[in-house]
Design an enzyme around this catalytic site. Sequence first.
Site, PDB file in Angstrom:
ATOM      1  N   TYR A 272     -42.267 -19.435  -3.661  1.00 49.16           N
ATOM      2  CA  TYR A 272     -42.873 -20.269  -3.770  1.00 49.16           C
ATOM      3  C   TYR A 272     -43.984 -20.046  -4.230  1.00 49.16           C
ATOM      4  O   TYR A 272     -44.598 -21.126  -5.217  1.00 49.16           O
ATOM      5  CB  TYR A 272     -43.241 -19.736  -2.040  1.00 49.16           C
TER       6      TYR A 272
ATOM      7  N   SER B 263     -50.191 -25.652  -2.529  1.00 48.85           N
ATOM      8  CA  SER B 263     -50.641 -24.939  -1.261  1.00 48.85           C
ATOM      9  C   SER B 263     -51.845 -23.599  -1.383  1.00 48.85           C
ATOM     10  O   SER B 263     -51.892 -23.476  -2.254  1.00 48.85           O
ATOM     11  CB  SER B 263     -49.345 -24.008  -0.654  1.00 48.85           C
TER      12      SER B 263
END
Length: 265
Positions: free
Chosen positions: A159, A146
């Site tokens: 995350y 990401s």
Amino acid sequence: MNGTGSLVGAVALVTGAGGEIGGAIAARFAREGACVIVGDVRLDAANEQAKTITEQGGRALAVKLDVSDSQSCAMSVATACETFGKLTILVNVAAAVTRDGTVETLDLEDWNKALAVNITGPFLMAKFAVPAIRAAGGGSIINIASQLGQIGVPRRAPYSTTKAALIHFTKCLAGDHARDGIRVNSLSPGAIDTARSLRRFASREEANKERGPSYLLGRTGSVEEVAAGALFLASDESSFMTGADLLIDGGYLAFKGGLSAKYAE
Ligand SMILES: NC(=O)c1ccc[n+]([C@@H]2O[C@H](COP(=O)([O-])OP(=O)(O)OC[C@H]3O[C@@H](n4cnc5c(N)ncnc54)[C@H](O)[C@@H]3O)[C@@H](O)[C@H]2O)c1
């Protein structure tokens, strides 16, 4: 089905392929001629995706796969080899949805869940896939990270930290297996219009209004745009790439905060 596609003869295992980005990658790979193992912890979603691919003339098989479970990972690779004769591509897409919060409000359970799925998962999948891909004469591993693996993000430490670790793991894996003919790259999407990323907003319109201006291209991305990048990394079109991170973020990181007339002169 495409007999001249860029993945004819390939066998791909996609984790989290019952989800939106994984599903788009699995479908795109099948359209390019690959046989696809659609792996997901939600077997119904994996079955649905495999059915869609098959109905469109592709070859796909759904498997129930929990990437945090060593035995389940081993089984998925074995199934790929038994069903389609080999494995040449692994795409690690599965990721846990974790609560937002700080170290004071998050539990150890939140932290461990992110680690187990987002980083231990790709480790386990690679552990079993590498010998199979080597035996097939080489191939490609793609880790979906990401843009948030490259910057600090408020209240999203589990995350963001695991995605940063995944980008680094990619480089290590690339170094360990380059001489096996296995290329390993990560792909870092910006915000993509899936239910996962829209969950913070009341509607898609509200999300686009709020997030669009942070992107140089004025909008967030689509699952097809991520699948196109994954196809590039899986195919021979990227034959001189390994250990790299492919950023597909509409210019978010290049100019974080977006364009503003205030600074335009
Ligand atoms: N959507 C975005 O904006 C965005 C942005 C950057 C990166 N990503 C990354 O892209 C990937 C896919 O995101 P998405 O938006 O399609 O999400 P999604 O929730 O639609 O897909 C994730 C899939 O992973 C599966 N999964 C969860 N835990 C699993 C486990 N233990 N074993 C196997 N499967 C498991 C889920 O069932 C789901 O089908 C994730 O790695 C995510 O971090 C997404």
